[in-house]
Design a protein around this motif. Structure first.
Motif, mmCIF file in Angstrom:
data_model
loop_
_atom_site.group_PDB
_atom_site.id
_atom_site.type_symbol
_atom_site.label_atom_id
_atom_site.label_comp_id
_atom_site.label_asym_id
_atom_site.label_seq_id
_atom_site.Cartn_x
_atom_site.Cartn_y
_atom_site.Cartn_z
ATOM 1 N N LEU A 1 40.543 42.974 -13.261
ATOM 2 C CA LEU A 1 39.482 43.150 -13.525
ATOM 3 C C LEU A 1 38.144 41.780 -13.466
ATOM 4 N N GLU A 2 37.357 42.875 -12.758
ATOM 5 C CA GLU A 2 36.389 40.659 -12.714
ATOM 6 C C GLU A 2 35.612 40.603 -13.437
ATOM 7 N N HIS A 3 36.253 39.128 -13.778
ATOM 8 C CA HIS A 3 36.299 37.995 -14.259
ATOM 9 C C HIS A 3 34.647 37.217 -14.659
ATOM 10 N N VAL B 1 36.147 44.974 -17.770
ATOM 11 C CA VAL B 1 35.407 43.758 -17.364
ATOM 12 C C VAL B 1 36.543 42.942 -18.401
ATOM 13 N N ARG B 2 36.830 41.867 -18.157
ATOM 14 C CA ARG B 2 37.488 40.446 -18.609
ATOM 15 C C ARG B 2 36.170 39.458 -18.459
ATOM 16 N N VAL B 3 36.055 38.573 -19.861
ATOM 17 C CA VAL B 3 34.784 38.109 -20.163
ATOM 18 C C VAL B 3 35.743 36.966 -20.817
ATOM 19 N N THR B 4 35.044 35.613 -20.467
ATOM 20 C CA THR B 4 35.535 34.348 -21.105
ATOM 21 C C THR B 4 34.618 33.330 -21.651
ATOM 22 N N ALA B 5 34.382 32.955 -22.470
ATOM 23 C CA ALA B 5 33.178 32.431 -23.254
ATOM 24 C C ALA B 5 33.559 31.330 -23.374
ATOM 25 N N LEU B 6 33.038 30.120 -22.941
ATOM 26 C CA LEU B 6 33.160 28.441 -22.978
ATOM 27 C C LEU B 6 32.281 27.540 -24.078
ATOM 28 N N MET B 7 32.663 28.049 -25.354
ATOM 29 C CA MET B 7 31.124 27.056 -25.920
ATOM 30 C C MET B 7 31.765 25.579 -26.542
ATOM 31 N N MET B 8 30.444 24.995 -25.560
ATOM 32 C CA MET B 8 30.649 23.507 -25.830
ATOM 33 C C MET B 8 29.787 22.322 -26.932
ATOM 34 N N LEU B 9 30.882 22.703 -27.418
ATOM 35 C CA LEU B 9 29.909 21.962 -29.831
ATOM 36 C C LEU B 9 29.919 20.710 -29.542
ATOM 37 N N ALA B 10 28.569 20.408 -29.461
ATOM 38 C CA ALA B 10 28.790 18.665 -30.419
ATOM 39 C C ALA B 10 27.444 18.426 -30.273
ATOM 40 N N ASP C 1 34.873 34.935 -11.026
ATOM 41 C CA ASP C 1 34.221 36.127 -10.311
ATOM 42 C C ASP C 1 32.830 35.399 -9.873
ATOM 43 N N TYR C 2 33.308 35.531 -11.873
ATOM 44 C CA TYR C 2 31.067 34.930 -12.183
ATOM 45 C C TYR C 2 31.596 33.807 -12.999
ATOM 46 N N TRP D 1 23.671 43.615 -18.278
ATOM 47 C CA TRP D 1 24.662 42.347 -17.438
ATOM 48 C C TRP D 1 26.334 42.805 -17.079
ATOM 49 N N ILE D 2 26.526 42.658 -18.001
ATOM 50 C CA ILE D 2 28.126 42.844 -18.080
ATOM 51 C C ILE D 2 28.010 44.392 -17.941
ATOM 52 N N MET D 3 27.425 44.742 -18.733
ATOM 53 C CA MET D 3 27.781 46.222 -19.316
ATOM 54 C C MET D 3 27.634 46.513 -17.950
ATOM 55 N N SER D 4 26.955 46.212 -16.584
ATOM 56 C CA SER D 4 26.670 47.311 -15.370
ATOM 57 C C SER D 4 27.365 46.947 -13.974
#
Ligand code: BES
Ligand code: ZN
Ligand code: ZN
Length: 496
Positions: free
Chosen positions: A253-255, A306-315, A365-366, A492-495
């Motif tokens: 899968l595209e990541h 697709v594979r989606v990873t999200a990084l929340m940088m919290l401070a 990939d993105y 965009w991710i859905m596309s």
């Protein structure tokens, strides 16, 4: 925000009659003549029932026809609840115009507990845009103790349940992002936001991993900023979405990896933000993190392959005895050293760790980051367009067009290599505020700084300092958080 999400209704007079307000639309044709839009049978049944001719009623107002122009016609008839008909201008009937029209109807009924039946558009994309913007127009948020917030019930005349369901997913996600941005910083510290992510992960079925304290040893930027507010201190939150049923294995899968700036409040730190009243808006400095959390919540419901990873940088960027100092040198994830010049440029420090982590551990990939990063982005583009930086012109074009269609507009900005020497430091790998030379292109040089941490990845940076927050209560946007980015990223991710 609860329950003001559009539901479908049958395209019949009987169904319209159950609402206190009926919204219909009009436009001007090539000959500059007014035309009432909507299903012909329905419109004529309504006219018959109320004994009026809508075109005549409309002409009385001499409408210009522009998108979002709205007129109200009081009506009454026996055996029905309806008290008024709204006629809203569709302008050139582009998706942008339809969004304005829908938001105008939503705004008209905001805070009222009435039923609204609308039959303004057809067409899949038009219905989607209408349903999302109708909901956004009704959005309200406050913590007043004296009365409950009232919400209208929104009905849209359509047989296309699927399109409406998708629109509701997006609208809800945008409202989630807005709620998070509106929440004041005494409530939403990094631990609180991480908990919200965990709750949404349980609700929608994506994985949530939270790192804190000693687990953040390698995240030098996040610690340098977030330890200014040691109780509870910074958090790194990793959200992972995988499609429920996928014939492909994970690696095929595209990541997509998203990184969001999540500064729960930005005082500027020791380099205190000035003039001081600019600080008041800074509870919204976590809008990037809110946007990616809401996006993953929507994606988990829409289930793209697709594979989606999200990084929340919290401070929190506070002023305290444990704040970092101008002249400190910090070591980012991956080992790059940075000389801190102005502690108010904290966003790029937390993002740098996230980007480096993604490049080293996630093989994206993105790689897309989204951040309320610089006042300069607002100076350059105002509040309607986010500043987008990428060296991938094809991807930029795609995002520009998804932006126009979705309403979250972006402008492709240049990564100007002539300005690279602004990032030189005498004592570290880079200085973070690009203060060498006098290029005064704050949004560009911030982007050049971030690029140092993305390796060879296909990378996009979205500076949403201007778009994340609205200063006026008008149209689709309430004063405060707009939820910018959720539509752009989700569409965009859905596309892909
Ligand atoms: N959070 C601000 C950017 C910002 C400003 C967002 C206005 C929304 C509205 C960011 O952390 C910041 O303070 N940036 C500085 C950077 C400068 C010190 C190099 C800025 O843009 O002035
Ligand atoms: Zn700042
Ligand atoms: Zn900031």
């Amino acid at each position: 925000m609860k329950d003001a999400f559009a539901q479908s209704a049958p395209i019949t007079l009987e169904s319209a009659m159950r609402s206190q307000a009926i919204a219909l639309s009009y436009s001007k044709n090539e000959k500059d003549e007014l035309v009432v839009e909507g299903p012909i049978k329905l419109v004529s049944a309504i006219e018959k029932h109320f004994e009026l001719i809508l075109l005549d009623e409309l002409s009385f107002f001499s409408p210009s026809g522009k998108a979002g122009e709205l007129f109200e016609i009081p009506v009454s008839a026996t055996d029905c609840e309806t008290e008024r008909i709204f006629l809203v201008g569709l302008g050139d009937k582009s998706l942008g115009s339809i969004r304005l029209a829908a938001a105008a109807v939503g705004r008209k009924v905001r805070g009222k507990s009435i039923k609204v039946f609308s039959a303004c558009t057809d067409g899949v994309d038009e219905l989607h845009a209408f349903a999302v913007s109708l909901t956004l127009g009704t959005y309200l948020w406050n913590l007043k103790s004296d009365k409950d917030i009232k919400y209208p019930e929104l009905f849209i005349a359509t047989n296309d349940q699927e399109t409406l369901d998708d629109a509701v997913v997006i609208a809800k996600a945008i409202c989630t992002a807005r709620d998070l941005v509106h929440t004041p910083a005494n409530i939403k510290n990094p631990a609180w936001l991480a908990q919200e992510a965990t709750t949404l992960g349980k609700e929608f079925g994506f994985e949530v991993k939270v790192l804190s304290g000693k687990e953040l040893a390698e995240f030098g930027g996040l610690r340098a900023v977030g330890n200014s507010s040691p109780k509870p201190g910074p958090r790194f939150v990793e959200l992972s979405y995988l499609p429920r049923t996928s014939k492909k294995n994970v690696n095929a899968l595209e990541h997509v990896v998203l990184v969001g700036k999540g500064i729960t409040f930005d005082t500027g730190g020791v380099s205190l933000k000035r003039p001081y009243d600019t600080m008041i808006a800074m509870k919204s400095d976590m809008a990037g993190a809110a946007a990616i959390l809401a996006t993953v919540s929507a994606i988990a419901q829409l289930q793209p392959k697709v594979r989606v990873t999200a990084l929340m940088m919290l401070a929190e960027n506070a002023l305290s005895g444990t704040s970092q100092r101008p002249s400190d040198v910090i070591t980012h994830f991956g080992g790059t050293t940075v000389e801190v010049i102005n502690t108010d440029a904290e966003g790029r420090l937390v993002l740098a760790d996230g980007l480096a982590y993604a490049d080293k551990n996630l093989d994206p990939d993105y790689l897309v980051d989204i951040a309320t990063l610089t006042g300069s982005a607002t100076l350059g583009l105002g509040r309607q367009y986010a500043a987008m930086y990428t060296r991938d012109n094809k991807l930029a074009k795609e995002l520009v067009s998804i932006g126009e269609e979705s309403g979250d507009k972006v402008w492709h900005m240049p990564l100007i290599d002539d300005y690279q020497d602004a990032l030189v430091s005498d004592i570290a790998d880079f200085n973070h505020t690009a203060d060498k030379g006098k290029y005064s292109a704050g949004s560009v040089t911030a982007a050049l700084f971030l690029e140092k941490f993305v390796g060879e990845r296909r990378w996009v940076h979205l500076d949403i300092a201007g778009t994340a927050r609205s200063e006026v209560d008008a149209g689709e946007n309430p004063k405060g958080g707009t939820g910018y980015g959720v539509r752009l990223l989700t569409d965009w991710i859905m596309s892909l």
